[in-house]
Design a protein around this motif. Structure first.
Motif, PDB file in Angstrom:
ATOM      1  N   LEU A 129      11.190   4.663   0.095  1.00 42.13           N
ATOM      2  CA  LEU A 129      12.359   3.815   0.336  1.00 42.13           C
ATOM      3  C   LEU A 129      13.460   4.102  -0.688  1.00 42.13           C
ATOM      4  CD1 LEU A 129      13.310   1.587   2.263  1.00 42.13           C
ATOM      5  CD2 LEU A 129      12.565  -0.068   0.566  1.00 42.13           C
ATOM      6  N   TRP A 130      14.542   4.684  -0.218  1.00 46.12           N
ATOM      7  CA  TRP A 130      15.695   5.016  -1.054  1.00 46.12           C
ATOM      8  C   TRP A 130      16.782   3.961  -0.871  1.00 46.12           C
ATOM      9  CZ3 TRP A 130      16.885   9.930  -3.632  1.00 46.12           C
ATOM     10  CH2 TRP A 130      15.774  10.779  -3.725  1.00 46.12           C
ATOM     11  N   PRO A 184      13.516   6.073  -5.064  1.00 45.16           N
ATOM     12  CA  PRO A 184      12.640   4.891  -5.092  1.00 45.16           C
ATOM     13  C   PRO A 184      12.260   4.455  -6.503  1.00 45.16           C
ATOM     14  CG  PRO A 184      11.947   6.388  -3.353  1.00 45.16           C
ATOM     15  CD  PRO A 184      13.027   7.099  -4.117  1.00 45.16           C
ATOM     16  N   LEU A 185      11.946   5.404  -7.382  1.00 44.43           N
ATOM     17  CA  LEU A 185      11.568   5.046  -8.752  1.00 44.43           C
ATOM     18  C   LEU A 185      12.759   4.477  -9.518  1.00 44.43           C
ATOM     19  CD1 LEU A 185       9.632   4.905 -11.117  1.00 44.43           C
ATOM     20  CD2 LEU A 185      10.054   7.344 -11.543  1.00 44.43           C
ATOM     21  N   GLU A 186      13.931   5.102  -9.381  1.00 41.51           N
ATOM     22  CA  GLU A 186      15.132   4.595 -10.056  1.00 41.51           C
ATOM     23  C   GLU A 186      15.460   3.190  -9.588  1.00 41.51           C
ATOM     24  OE1 GLU A 186      17.761   8.616 -10.897  1.00 41.51           O
ATOM     25  OE2 GLU A 186      17.714   7.783  -8.876  1.00 41.51           O
ATOM     26  N   ASN A 187      15.266   2.942  -8.303  1.00 34.72           N
ATOM     27  CA  ASN A 187      15.563   1.613  -7.799  1.00 34.72           C
ATOM     28  C   ASN A 187      14.551   0.582  -8.283  1.00 34.72           C
ATOM     29  OD1 ASN A 187      17.345  -0.005  -5.952  1.00 34.72           O
ATOM     30  ND2 ASN A 187      15.346  -0.475  -5.073  1.00 34.72           N
ATOM     31  N   TYR A 220       4.815  -1.518  -6.933  1.00 36.21           N
ATOM     32  CA  TYR A 220       5.441  -0.466  -7.746  1.00 36.21           C
ATOM     33  C   TYR A 220       4.371   0.292  -8.535  1.00 36.21           C
ATOM     34  CZ  TYR A 220      10.111  -2.460  -6.916  1.00 36.21           C
ATOM     35  OH  TYR A 220      11.277  -2.892  -6.346  1.00 36.21           O
ATOM     36  N   GLN A 221       3.406  -0.466  -9.078  1.00 35.92           N
ATOM     37  CA  GLN A 221       2.318   0.188  -9.806  1.00 35.92           C
ATOM     38  C   GLN A 221       1.588   1.177  -8.910  1.00 35.92           C
ATOM     39  OE1 GLN A 221      -0.110  -2.054 -12.902  1.00 35.92           O
ATOM     40  NE2 GLN A 221       0.338  -3.609 -11.376  1.00 35.92           N
ATOM     41  N   GLU A 222       1.226   0.713  -7.713  1.00 30.67           N
ATOM     42  CA  GLU A 222       0.505   1.572  -6.779  1.00 30.67           C
ATOM     43  C   GLU A 222       1.316   2.812  -6.428  1.00 30.67           C
ATOM     44  OE1 GLU A 222      -0.344  -0.793  -3.389  1.00 30.67           O
ATOM     45  OE2 GLU A 222      -1.429  -2.337  -4.506  1.00 30.67           O
ATOM     46  N   ALA A 223       2.637   2.629  -6.307  1.00 26.31           N
ATOM     47  CA  ALA A 223       3.489   3.729  -5.864  1.00 26.31           C
ATOM     48  C   ALA A 223       3.734   4.759  -6.958  1.00 26.31           C
ATOM     49  CB  ALA A 223       4.824   3.173  -5.363  1.00 26.31           C
ATOM     50  N   PHE A 224       3.977   4.301  -8.197  1.00 30.38           N
ATOM     51  CA  PHE A 224       4.500   5.220  -9.217  1.00 30.38           C
ATOM     52  C   PHE A 224       3.571   5.452 -10.410  1.00 30.38           C
ATOM     53  CE2 PHE A 224       8.225   2.901  -7.367  1.00 30.38           C
ATOM     54  CZ  PHE A 224       8.626   3.929  -6.521  1.00 30.38           C
ATOM     55  N   PHE A 225       2.534   4.611 -10.572  1.00 28.95           N
ATOM     56  CA  PHE A 225       1.609   4.828 -11.686  1.00 28.95           C
ATOM     57  C   PHE A 225       0.346   5.560 -11.241  1.00 28.95           C
ATOM     58  CE2 PHE A 225       3.284   0.755 -13.999  1.00 28.95           C
ATOM     59  CZ  PHE A 225       4.540   1.361 -14.083  1.00 28.95           C
ATOM     60  N   HIS A 239      14.780   4.996   4.579  1.00 29.90           N
ATOM     61  CA  HIS A 239      13.629   5.857   4.303  1.00 29.90           C
ATOM     62  C   HIS A 239      14.066   7.307   4.437  1.00 29.90           C
ATOM     63  CE1 HIS A 239      10.370   2.943   3.893  1.00 29.90           C
ATOM     64  NE2 HIS A 239      11.030   2.215   4.774  1.00 29.90           N
ATOM     65  N   LYS A 240      13.850   8.062   3.380  1.00 30.11           N
ATOM     66  CA  LYS A 240      14.175   9.490   3.408  1.00 30.11           C
ATOM     67  C   LYS A 240      12.899  10.248   3.760  1.00 30.11           C
ATOM     68  CE  LYS A 240      17.130  11.445   0.583  1.00 30.11           C
ATOM     69  NZ  LYS A 240      17.793  12.105  -0.573  1.00 30.11           N
ATOM     70  N   GLY A 241      12.946  11.002   4.842  1.00 30.19           N
ATOM     71  CA  GLY A 241      11.751  11.690   5.289  1.00 30.19           C
ATOM     72  C   GLY A 241      10.813  10.725   5.988  1.00 30.19           C
ATOM     73  N   PRO A 242       9.570  11.121   6.204  1.00 27.21           N
ATOM     74  CA  PRO A 242       8.611  10.232   6.880  1.00 27.21           C
ATOM     75  C   PRO A 242       8.311   9.001   6.030  1.00 27.21           C
ATOM     76  CG  PRO A 242       7.504  12.174   5.999  1.00 27.21           C
ATOM     77  CD  PRO A 242       8.972  12.418   5.848  1.00 27.21           C
ATOM     78  N   LYS A 243       8.155   7.888   6.709  1.00 20.48           N
ATOM     79  CA  LYS A 243       7.871   6.631   6.032  1.00 20.48           C
ATOM     80  C   LYS A 243       6.440   6.649   5.490  1.00 20.48           C
ATOM     81  CE  LYS A 243       8.159   1.677   6.999  1.00 20.48           C
ATOM     82  NZ  LYS A 243       8.501   0.676   8.045  1.00 20.48           N
TER      83      LYS A 243
END
Length: 546
Positions: A315-316, A347-350, A400-405, A302-306
Motif C-alpha cells: 500500500l503506497w 509503504p515503509l515511509e508511510n 507494521y511489525q509483520e510487514a517490515f520487521f 496498491h502498486k503492483g499486485p496486492k
C-alpha cells in the motif's frame, strides 16, 4: 450574463478595427487592459449585490484591488479597495484578515514628516502621524484576532520610532502592550482551524474563481461537513463533485458550476528549526498553522499486485502538495493554488509517517491537559488514548511489525535498514508517550470512568506484549519509568502537532451529500482506512530515549 457578452463582443470588434493601424501594439495592449478591468468590475458588481455572501464580496474586492496594483498602477484606487476590503473583513469579524489588509496601506507609507491631504476618512496630517495611527489600528485588529505574534513585530517597529523621538510615554505604552501580547501567547487558549481545498470548475463561475483552486482557512470549530454546507449555500447552483480527481476539459468548459472540496493538511517549516525542539507546545503550535503556503493531501493505492497476507506491504501513498500564491492567514481566508507537486510515498515511509504523527498528536493533547487547557473535560484524551492503544492491539502497529520487521523483508530490502530502525524507535517512543498519557489520565479520570481506564491499562499491557520485535527490556524500562501512580515527573512533552476533535486519526474517503468527504476514522485492521490519512503536520522528530 448578457452584459458580459455584449461587452466582450464590443471589445473584440474594437480589436479588429485597430488590427491594421500603425499603433496596433499599443492599441491591443490598451484594449486588453480595459477588457481585464471590465471583467473584474462586472464580477465586482455582481458580487456586491445585497443578497450575495461575504466570501464572494471579499473575493471580488481582492481581485479588483490586485488589478489596480499590479496591472494599471493606480495607487489611489488600490488604496480605496484596500479599505473596502478591510470593511468587509470587519463586518465578517475576520479581524486577522482586516489587519493584514490594512498592512498593505501601512507598507506604502514612510516614517517621514511629509504632509498628506485628507483622504477617505483620514484627516490632513503628516505621513508619520498617519502611519502611527494605522499601526495602532492594525495592532488592535491583530489583538482581536488573537494573532499576537504578528503584532509583536509591529510593537517593536513603533517602539523604535518612539525611542528615536525620546517619546518615553508612548514607548512605555507600546512596551507594555508587547509584554501583554507575550502573556496572551502563554496564557490564552486559541482554537486551531481546519484547512480546506476548493476547486471551482465551469464557465458559470465568476472570472476570479473560474477553473481555479484555492485553500481556505476555516472558522473556529468548523469541520469539513460544516464547510461543505456553507459553500453549497454560497453557490446554490453548483454541482458537487463526488471524487477528488482533477476535472477534464468537459467539466472545465461546461456552462455549469462544479464545486470540489476536501480537507488538506498544513505543511510548516517549523520542523526545520532545531532550536525549537525544547519550546513549549502551545508556542510552537501557532507556527505550524500560520504563515503556511504549502498544504498536502494523500491518496492510498496498491502498486503492483496486492499483498494478500499483509496489505500494508503493497500500500503506497500518492501525496499531493499544493503551493499557494501567498501564505495563510493573509488578506483573505482564501489563497489561490499556484502549483502542485505529486510524490509517491513507499509503504515503509508511510508507516514511519503515520506512527510519528500519531505520537506527535498524543504529545500535543497530553501537554494541553498538563497545562489544564481542557477545563476538566477528559473525553478527548480518553478517546485519543483508546484509539491509539486499540489500533495497536487489533491492527495498525502490529501489522507494521509483520510487514517490515519480517526477516524475509529485511533481507530482501537492505536499503531500508535505517528506516526500519527508525520505525522501531518511533514505536518505542509511542509506548513511552502512551505511558505518560495513561498517568495523566489516571490522575484526572472521574471515578465513574475507572473501568475504561482499567481497560486502557490492560490493553496497554497487551500492546507491549505484542511488540515483540523490540527487546522486552526496552518495553519494561519504558513502562516502569512511567508508573500509573504518577510517582515520577511527567515527560517533557516537546515537539508535536495540533490536535482537534476531528483529528483522532486518519481520514477515510466517504460521501456526504454529493461532496468528497475526507473524514476521520481510527487506524484499525484495514490499511485503506488507516492510511487514507489527512495527518495534521509532517515534521521530523527525534525519538525520546528511555
Amino acid at each position: 450574463s448578457s452584459l458580459h457578452l455584449t461587452t466582450h463582443s464590443f471589445l473584440c470588434s474594437l480589436l479588429e478595427k485597430i488590427e491594421q493601424e500603425t499603433w496596433r501594439e499599443t492599441g491591443i495592449s490598451f484594449v486588453t487592459s480595459v477588457t481585464r478591468l471590465v471583467e473584474r468590475l462586472l464580477d465586482y458588481r455582481d458580487c456586491m449585490k445585497g443578497d450575495e455572501m461575504e466570501n464572494k464580496k471579499i473575493g471580488g474586492s481582492v481581485n479588483l484591488m490586485n488589478f489596480y496594483k499590479s496591472e494599471v498602477n493606480k495607487e489611489d484606487m488600490y488604496i480605496r479597495y484596500i479599505h473596502k476590503l478591510c470593511d468587509l473583513h470587519l463586518q465578517a469579524e475576520d479581524f486577522t484578515e482586516a489587519a493584514f489588509t490594512l498592512l498593505l496601506y501601512w507598507e506604502l507609507l514612510q516614517w517621514e514628516d511629509r504632509p498628506l491631504r485628507d483622504f477617505l476618512h483620514y484627516p490632513c496630517q503628516s505621513e508619520w502621524q498617519r502611519k502611527e495611527n494605522l499601526s495602532r489600528k492594525i495592532l488592535h485588529y491583530f489583538n482581536k484576532g488573537k494573532c499576537w505574534e504578528y503584532g509583536i513585530s509591529l510593537c517593536r517597529e513603533l517602539a523604535f520610532q518612539y525611542e528615536t523621538l525620546y517619546d518615553y510615554q508612548s514607548l512605555s505604552w507600546i512596551r507594555k502592550m508587547e509584554a501583554a501580547y507575550y502573556d496572551n501567547i502563554i496564557e490564552q487558549q486559541r482554537i486551531e482551524p481546519e484547512f480546506f481545498r476548493m476547486g471551482f470548475y465551469g464557465r458559470k463561475f465568476p472570472f476570479f474563481l473560474r477553473n481555479k483552486e484555492f485553500v481556505c482557512r476555516g472558522y473556529d470549530y468548523e469541520r469539513l461537513e460544516d464547510f461543505q454546507q456553507r459553500m453549497l449555500g454560497e453557490f446554490p447552483q453548483a454541482i458537487a463533485m463526488q471524487h477528488p480527481n482533477q476535472p477534464d476539459d468537459t467539466i472545465l468548459q461546461s456552462d455549469a458550476q462544479y464545486l470540489q472540496i476536501y480537507a488538506v493538511t498544513p505543511v510548516s517549516d517549523i520542523s526545520d528549526v532545531p532550536q525549537l525542539e525544547r519550546v513549549p507546545e502551545r508556542i510552537k503550535s501557532f507556527y505550524r498553522i500560520n504563515n503556511v503556503s504549502r498544504f498536502h493531501y494523500d491518496r492510498p493505492f496498491h502498486k503492483g499486485p496486492k499483498d494478500r497476507e499483509n496489505e500494508f506491504r503493497s500500500l503506497w501513498i500518492e501525496r499531493t502538495t499544493l503551493i499557494l500564491s501567498r501564505p495563510l492567514p493573509g488578506i483573505s481566508r482564501w489563497a489561490e493554488v499556484e502549483r502542485r507537486e505529486v510524490v509517491e510515498v513507499s509503504p515503509l515511509e508511510n508507516a514511519i509517517y503515520v506512527v510519528d504523527n500519531k505520537t506527535q498528536e498524543l504529545r500535543t493533547l497530553i501537554s494541553q491537559y498538563q497545562h489544564r487547557q481542557h477545563h476538566g473535560n477528559i473525553n478527548p484524551l480518553s478517546m485519543c488514548l483508546n484509539g491509539v492503544i486499540d489500533a495497536a492491539v487489533n491492527g495498525g502497529i502490529a501489522r507494521y511489525q509483520e510487514a517490515f520487521f519480517d526477516k524475509d523483508y529485511i533481507s530482501s530490502h537492505p536499503e531500508d535498514t535505517e528506516r526500519i530502525t527508525h520505525l522501531k524507535d518511533l514505536m518505542q517512543e509511542q509506548v513511552h508517550i502512551l505511558g505518560v498519557g495513561l498517568a495523566v489520565h489516571e490522575k484526572l479520570v472521574h471515578p465513574e470512568m475507572r473501568p475504561l481506564h482499567k481497560k486502557l491499562v490492560d490493553q496497554f499491557h497487551m500492546m507491549r506484549a505484542g511488540l515483540h520485535h523490540v527487546s522486552s527490556s526496552t518495553w519494561d524500562s519504558c513502562f516502569h519509568c512511567i508508573p500509573l501512580s504518577l510517582s515520577c515527573s511527567p515527560l517533557n512533552l516537546q515537539g508535536s502537532i495540533r490536535h482537534s476533535s476531528s483529528s483522532l486519526s486518519s481520514h477515510t474517503s466517504s460521501e456526504a451529500g454529493n461532496l468528497v468527504i475526507m473524514t476521520d476514522g481510527l487506524m484499525g485492521e484495514h490499511p485503506e482506512e488507516a492510511l487514507h490519512m489527512q495527518v495534521r503536520l509532517e515534521m521530523k522528530h527525534t525519538p525520546a530515549r528511555v
